[in-house]
Design an enzyme around this catalytic site. Structure first.
Site, PDB file in Angstrom:
ATOM      1  N   GLU A  44       0.825  -1.205   0.000  1.00  7.63           N
ATOM      2  CA  GLU A  44       0.000   0.000   0.000  1.00  7.63           C
ATOM      3  C   GLU A  44       0.862   1.259   0.000  1.00  7.63           C
ATOM      4  OE1 GLU A  44      -3.307   0.559  -0.229  1.00  7.63           O
ATOM      5  OE2 GLU A  44      -3.487  -1.575  -0.702  1.00  7.63           O
ATOM      6  N   CYS A 199     -11.662   2.701 -15.103  1.00 10.48           N
ATOM      7  CA  CYS A 199     -12.033   4.099 -14.822  1.00 10.48           C
ATOM      8  C   CYS A 199     -10.762   4.942 -14.691  1.00 10.48           C
ATOM      9  CB  CYS A 199     -12.879   4.174 -13.552  1.00 10.48           C
ATOM     10  SG  CYS A 199     -13.728   5.769 -13.345  1.00 10.48           S
ATOM     11  N   CYS A 215     -23.667   5.570 -13.500  1.00  9.76           N
ATOM     12  CA  CYS A 215     -22.619   6.590 -13.461  1.00  9.76           C
ATOM     13  C   CYS A 215     -23.131   7.926 -13.987  1.00  9.76           C
ATOM     14  CB  CYS A 215     -21.411   6.130 -14.273  1.00  9.76           C
ATOM     15  SG  CYS A 215     -20.053   7.332 -14.289  1.00  9.76           S
TER      16      CYS A 215
END
Length: 359
Positions: A44, A199, A215
């Site tokens: 991360e 996206c 969306c």
């Protein structure tokens, strides 16, 4: 700041996203194998502002050298920075090292399970802490990294810049709302994958998106405008002359940069604003006598806030006059020793190119 359009029920978002993830999601990334809090945390942090394909070789090399939190805590900072060298944003590596040391001293050599304690550690924060807890133990915590912000801003037609406080607060509310109570680890990976693969910032693949029917950005033709970009300012350009000082054994004089600022704690080349006075500076400051310098090709290295124009000056046959040249944060390194040092990426590339030309 309010989102535009009406909100669809949660199941219209999480359910199709998870179904898409089952068929198309990334499930064999290195940190997903032999999953542990340490490996998830490391991934991360590395993935902050860095793409997966860039991170993978760094992650594998890092965990091979420092396989757990205790070995990271006990490693010299130079070793940590050397393993990180080239990834950029070096404060991430220093924060990793510091957090590991804190966890050894205060948390039994483990990352804490409490979200507040975890998010308070250096370099972690709310979203990274949530990702660690969700992906390691399946706990329900919402994440909000760059990919997730983009997905949610488009899906809800949120027009503000995500860095603004009001927009950020609304995005967190939406992230919390959409996070399911089951399959949290899969959902967390799924929404990150959606932002990373479909996206995307430019030319999103809306026809393949599992949540396209709800969306707002797609409906209203706003995918190119959302999320709103940060107000831009032209980056200034700064200039420096880097001194490549080499002795008869082809060793290079390096010095450790200060603990704060650009490339903090890394080994780098001496610098000057006065190329014409480089020989005098080396004699006065470093007690090194050199021949006249040879100017090498200039190049530009870009940081997040400015461009740095670097003028390398090669000064060979250097002769150290006394031990002042070997102060604690100053030393001579041979070509084969550079790999073990934490060097800024442009400095490493410059020295590697010079050494390869000599072979």
């Amino acid at each position: 700041m309010t989102a535009q359009g009406s909100f669809a029920p949660d199941e219209t978002f999480a359910a199709p996203l998870l179904a898409w993830y089952d068929d198309h999601g990334r499930k064999d990334l290195p940190w997903q194998r032999d999953r542990s809090a340490y490996r998830v945390w490391l991934s991360e942090v590395m993935l902050q502002q860095t793409q997966v394909r860039t991170v993978i070789p760094y992650f594998e090399r890092f965990v091979a050298a420092l396989p757990d939190l205790r070995t990271l805590a006990e490693a010299p900072q130079d070793r940590v920075l050397a393993l990180w060298s080239g990834l950029g944003y070096y404060s991430r590596a220093r924060n990793l090292h510091r957090t590991a040391q804190i966890c050894v001293a205060e948390h039994g050599a483990e990352l804490p399970r409490d979200v507040e304690a975890l998010s308070a550690l250096p370099g972690i924060g709310r979203s990274t802490a949530a990702a660690i807890l969700a992906q390691t133990w399946g706990e329900r915590h919402a994440i909000l990294d760059g990919n997730v912000r983009r997905v949610l801003a488009r899906w809800h037609g949120l027009r503000g810049w995500p860095g603004e406080t009001a927009t950020q607060r609304e995005l967190w509310r939406l992230a919390e709302r959409h996070t399911p109570h089951e399959r949290v680890a899969d959902y967390t990976q799924a929404i990150m994958d959606l932002g990373a693969t479909l996206c995307v910032r430019s030319r999103p693949h809306c026809l393949r998106c599992p949540v396209a029917p709800g969306c707002v950005a797609l409906r209203d033709g706003l995918t190119a405008q959302l999320p709103a970009r940060k107000p831009t300012r032209e980056k200034p350009t700064r200039a420096t002359t880097m001194l490549i000082v080499r002795d008869a054994q082809r060793r290079t004089l390096l010095e450790r940069r200060p603990p704060t600022g650009v490339w903090a704690g890394l080994w780098s080349l001496p610098e000057t604003d006065d190329a014409a006075g480089a020989s005098r500076r080396l004699l006065d400051r470093y007690a090194v006598r050199v021949d006249d310098g040879v100017a090498l090709a200039r190049f530009v290295h870009t940081f997040s806030h400015y461009h740095l124009e670097i003028a390398p000056l090669l000064l060979e046959r250097a002769v150290p006059l006394d031990r002042v040249a070997d102060a604690p944060d100053r030393a001579w390194y041979g070509p084969d020793e550079l790999e073990s040092l934490g060097l800024p990426a442009p400095v490493r590339k410059l020295l590697q190119t010079l050494n390869e030309e000599v072979r």
